[in-house]
Scaffold this active site. Structure first.
Site: not given
Length: 246
Positions: A90-91, A94, A96, A163-165, A176, A194
């Site tokens: 989801g999301g 982003t 990394h 961030a969370i996904g 995660g 995001c």
């Protein structure tokens, strides 16, 4: 401490009734994103079949962008800057890269309450509790998943630090969290992180906290165990997971 502001997460809400330990693995070299995706998929499948223990896998990636299932093409501002991968989580978009601690979670929600909303709130609380170990006050915002810190003088007066996904299939999670420890924040300029254009990003380093990644890992582990239960280190399973993904 365990953050109590998260109204659907009690002290034992996300713990297993049998208190079985979660494997805790730390990659000792950067992990290519496709390798991580395949490793997560393989491990989650094994967990769903009852053939493997749950896993928290801490990694760093080479610089890259990922697109979640809600990503909008116009939010990829510089598509040639770094590789771009479809994440399947989801999301939105982003980043990394080095200096960012990514924690991939393969958890069996059948044993943890079958409540995805509480899981997300639990992940937010896990990050907040981790940040508190470095005297950083992380906060949550209605309608904006992730963890934020107040930064007067920055756009919107606040910035996103984590961030969370997540993805859930057969009640097993993949993907995660991503916590900015000391990444090159200019790398976020190639996307609208995001999908939020009126807020920026920050890191522990940007906030003036120069901490080592092993210290962050230790804080993450302590905070995880208080909320989710015990962990167990098993380096042998790192190699096994990566070989299966190669």
């Amino acid at each position: 401490m365990i953050t109590e502001a998260l109204n659907c997460v009690g002290p034992d809400k996300l713990r297993r009734a049998d208190d079985a330990a979660v494997d805790w693995l730390v990659a000792d070299a950067p992990v290519e994103y496709p390798v991580a995706l395949q490793a997560m998929k393989d491990r989650a499948t094994a967990i769903a079949r009852g053939e493997a223990a749950e896993l928290v896998w801490l990694v760093e990636h080479p610089p890259l962008y990922t697109a979640g299932t809600s990503a909008h093409g116009q939010d990829l501002l510089d598509p040639k800057r770094f590789p771009v991968y479809e994440a399947g989580r989801g999301g939105e978009y982003t980043y990394h890269g080095p200096g960012q601690r990514v924690a991939y979670l393969m958890l069996d929600l059948k044993a943890r309450g079958r409540d995805v909303r509480c899981l997300v709130q639990g992940l937010e609380g896990w990050i907040i509790d981790t940040l508190s170990a470095f005297n950083v006050n992380g906060e949550i915002r209605d309608g904006r998943i992730g963890v934020w810190v107040r930064q007067p003088g920055r756009i919107g007066g606040e910035s996103k630090i984590a961030a969370i996904g997540v993805r859930v299939s057969k009640w097993v999670t993949t993907h995660g969290i991503a916590l900015n420890v000391a990444p090159d924040l200019s790398h976020f300029d190639g996307i609208v992180p995001c999908g939020i254009a009126d807020r920026g990003v920050t890191s522990l380093e940007d906030l003036g906290h120069l901490v080592l990644m092993p210290d962050v890992d230790a804080a993450l582990r302590r905070a995880f165990e208080r909320r989710f239960g015990p962990t167990s280190t098993s380096r042998a399973m790192v190699a096994q997971t990566l070989v299966s993904a190669a």
